[in-house]
Design an enzyme around this catalytic site. Structure first.
Site, PDB file in Angstrom:
ATOM      1  N   GLY A   1       0.808  -1.203   0.000  1.00  5.60           N
ATOM      2  CA  GLY A   1       0.000   0.000   0.000  1.00  5.60           C
ATOM      3  C   GLY A   1       0.843   1.255   0.000  1.00  5.60           C
ATOM      4  O   GLY A   1       0.333   2.350   0.207  1.00  5.60           O
TER       5      GLY A   1
ATOM      6  N   CYS B   1     -12.940   2.172 -29.700  1.00  5.16           N
ATOM      7  CA  CYS B   1     -14.194   2.772 -30.133  1.00  5.16           C
ATOM      8  C   CYS B   1     -15.222   2.851 -29.015  1.00  5.16           C
ATOM      9  O   CYS B   1     -16.264   2.207 -29.047  1.00  5.16           O
ATOM     10  CB  CYS B   1     -14.710   2.038 -31.356  1.00  5.16           C
ATOM     11  SG  CYS B   1     -13.645   2.421 -32.752  1.00  5.16           S
ATOM     12  N   GLU B   2     -14.900   3.576 -28.008  1.00  2.04           N
ATOM     13  CA  GLU B   2     -15.781   4.070 -26.963  1.00  2.04           C
ATOM     14  C   GLU B   2     -14.933   5.055 -26.167  1.00  2.04           C
ATOM     15  O   GLU B   2     -13.773   5.249 -26.505  1.00  2.04           O
ATOM     16  CB  GLU B   2     -16.338   2.943 -26.086  1.00  2.04           C
ATOM     17  CG  GLU B   2     -15.292   2.106 -25.376  1.00  2.04           C
ATOM     18  CD  GLU B   2     -15.927   0.888 -24.709  1.00  2.04           C
ATOM     19  OE1 GLU B   2     -16.387   1.032 -23.580  1.00  2.04           O
ATOM     20  OE2 GLU B   2     -15.947  -0.189 -25.337  1.00  2.04           O
TER      21      GLU B   2
ATOM     22  N   TYR C   1       0.664  -2.417 -13.062  1.00  2.32           N
ATOM     23  CA  TYR C   1      -0.737  -2.545 -13.480  1.00  2.32           C
ATOM     24  C   TYR C   1      -1.005  -1.928 -14.851  1.00  2.32           C
ATOM     25  O   TYR C   1      -2.064  -1.367 -15.085  1.00  2.32           O
ATOM     26  CB  TYR C   1      -1.677  -1.951 -12.409  1.00  2.32           C
ATOM     27  CG  TYR C   1      -1.391  -2.512 -11.040  1.00  2.32           C
ATOM     28  CD1 TYR C   1      -1.728  -3.836 -10.744  1.00  2.32           C
ATOM     29  CD2 TYR C   1      -0.730  -1.764 -10.064  1.00  2.32           C
ATOM     30  CE1 TYR C   1      -1.433  -4.382  -9.507  1.00  2.32           C
ATOM     31  CE2 TYR C   1      -0.431  -2.306  -8.829  1.00  2.32           C
ATOM     32  CZ  TYR C   1      -0.783  -3.609  -8.553  1.00  2.32           C
ATOM     33  OH  TYR C   1      -0.486  -4.160  -7.335  1.00  2.32           O
TER      34      TYR C   1
HETATM   35  C1  LIG Z   1      -1.987  -6.211  -4.992  1.00  2.01           C
HETATM   36  C2  LIG Z   1      -1.424  -6.714  -3.760  1.00  2.01           C
HETATM   37  C3  LIG Z   1      -0.215  -6.187  -3.270  1.00  2.01           C
HETATM   38  C4  LIG Z   1       0.535  -5.076  -3.955  1.00  2.01           C
HETATM   39  O1  LIG Z   1      -0.078  -3.844  -3.827  1.00  2.01           O
HETATM   40  P1  LIG Z   1       0.665  -2.518  -4.362  1.00  2.01           P
HETATM   41  O2  LIG Z   1      -0.284  -1.426  -4.103  1.00  2.01           O
HETATM   42  O3  LIG Z   1       0.937  -2.702  -5.819  1.00  2.01           O
HETATM   43  O4  LIG Z   1       1.934  -2.386  -3.615  1.00  2.01           O
HETATM   44  C5  LIG Z   1       0.280  -6.739  -2.119  1.00  2.01           C
HETATM   45  N1  LIG Z   1      -0.351  -7.735  -1.465  1.00  2.01           N
HETATM   46  C6  LIG Z   1      -1.499  -8.270  -1.912  1.00  2.01           C
HETATM   47  C7  LIG Z   1      -2.131  -9.382  -1.166  1.00  2.01           C
HETATM   48  C8  LIG Z   1      -2.078  -7.778  -3.062  1.00  2.01           C
HETATM   49  O5  LIG Z   1      -3.227  -8.300  -3.486  1.00  2.01           O
END
Ligand SMILES: *Cc1c(COP(=O)(O)O)cnc(C)c1O
Length: 402
Positions: A218, A328-329, A356
């Site tokens: 996070g 095309c949207e 991502y």
């Molecule tokens: C997606 C995910 C992460 C990585 O999250 P980031 O925001 O990319 O650092 C870590 N642990 C779990 C279980 C996840 O699903």
């Protein structure tokens, strides 16, 4: 990376193309590990879902990273990249028990996030130590779609259900060797995180056989100048001190684990696209590029802002553009954004394209997925070929009964 290197890559490999700067991945990894240098047992498990190219996995392996995986296919990619099963943790949500068993049979550490599977797995394999994913009900996320610790979340076993976990452990004689949280993808506030950590420490005292505590991820990364980002150094100092104190109380030197995705690879990525057309309407100037949300879905999916630079004309006069894709949207990368003057044929560079982006790409509109290039030791290395028309049709079946 320098603009001239990116332009050379666009020229050599064609557009659109994803480029990853290995140096940035290395420096982010080192930044995180040095923030926790006071913790004797630190384990960083890179979250494969952010960017799953096996060469990127290998680069991270060489740095000493482990892997966090969410599907059996990610586990297999990790093994293919050379990771030992013990270096991989499997943290799925909503997958079948069979998939969990398959991962476990490969030797990876399994993290279970519901009571039903904990009980079934524990009854069948009491000798295999399991990590449990706890939901501390702390809201730390910035965007409702990526906050996973709150009360309505489908993730984790509620802290209010700890007594139930303990009953399952007692009845099955299984061993819980780790506890885990992952409270959301955008931690702004160190205090909020440390609050969640307190809940985890309290929870940990109920389990006698722990080897590690996994704090998930996070970490927030900057998307543009002036963006708030997690102060990793301060965070490391504060959590390390608290963690070491906890280990004393617990009576054992536990491993402190993290599983960052975005933090390690987001800023390392550049997505290069060519401007097909500059279209002036009555209200807007559109720059239409040779890609779309099929290749970079984050702006359309959850309103992510990717900085866009015109690397073909960096000194050009700044003008307002809406940068749009060819799907095309509605397919808008940026509205009314100040960018150096754009001409048809210019190369635009989308920042923060490491996490991502390619992993969320699709073949929508029957478009081909682009190549991936790793910039390593001042050289461009192709790490995934662009798809061809053959890739698009190879699994399709043209019925002859029609
Ligand atoms: C997606 C995910 C992460 C990585 O999250 P980031 O925001 O990319 O650092 C870590 N642990 C779990 C279980 C996840 O699903």
């Amino acid at each position: 990376m320098k603009a001239k290197d990116l332009l050379a890559i666009a020229d050599e490999f064609g557009c659109p193309v994803y480029v990853y700067d290995a140096n940035k991945i290395v420096s982010q990894y080192e930044r995180l590990s040095s923030a926790f240098k006071n913790v004797p047992k630190l384990q960083i498990n890179y979250a494969v879902k952010a960017l799953s190219n096996i060469s990127v996995l290998k680069l991270l392996k060489n740095l000493g990273s482990g892997l966090d995986t969410v599907s059996i296919q990610e586990v297999k990619l990790g093994l293919l990249a050379g990771f030992a099963p013990e270096q991989i943790i499997f943290t799925p949500n909503g997958v079948s028990l069979e998939e969990i068993e398959e991962a476990s049979a490969l030797g990876v550490q399994v993290n279970i996030d519901n009571l039903s599977f904990l009980e079934q797995f524990g009854s069948k394999y009491p000798h295999i130590p399991i990590c449990v994913r706890i939901n501390p009900h702390v809201m730390a996320g910035g965007n409702a779609n990526i906050s996973v610790g709150h009360i309505d979340s489908k993730f984790g076993i509620s802290i209010h259900q700890i007594p139930h976990i303990l009953r399952i452990v007692e009845n099955t004689k299984m061993k819980i060797n780790g506890i885990h949280i992952h409270t959301g993808s955008d931690i702004l506030d160190i205090d909020v995180f440390l609050y969640a950590a307190e809940i985890l420490f309290e929870t940990a005292m109920h389990f006698k056989d722990l080897d590690f505590i996994d704090f998930g991820s996070g970490f927030k990364v900057p998307y543009k100048e002036g963006d708030i980002q997690t102060n990793i150094e301060e965070f490391g100092e504060r959590l390390s001190a608290r963690f070491l104190k906890f280990c004393k109380e617990y009576g054992k030197d536990l491993t402190l684990a993290f599983e960052p995705g975005k933090f390690l690879v987001s800023e390392a990525g550049f997505f290069l696209a060519k401007v097909n057309v500059v279209k002036q309407t009555t209200s807007t100037v559109f720059a239409g590029v040779d890609t779309g949300f099929n290749h970079l879905i984050r702006p359309m999916l959850y309103g992510a802002t990717h900085q866009i630079e015109n690397i073909s004309n960096p000194e050009g006069r700044k003008r307002f553009y809406s940068v749009v894709g060819y799907i095309c949207e509605t397919d808008t990368f940026a509205s009314n954004r100040q960018i150096a003057e754009i001409s048809e044929g210019d190369i635009l560079c989308f920042k923060n394209a490491g996490a991502y982006c390619h992993t969320m790409a699709s073949n929508y509109n029957s478009r081909l997925r682009p190549a991936e290039v790793l910039w390593y030791n001042d050289k461009a290395h192709l790490i995934r070929k662009a798809e061809t028309f053959d890739d698009l049709v190879k699994n399709q079946i043209l019925l002859d009964v029609l």
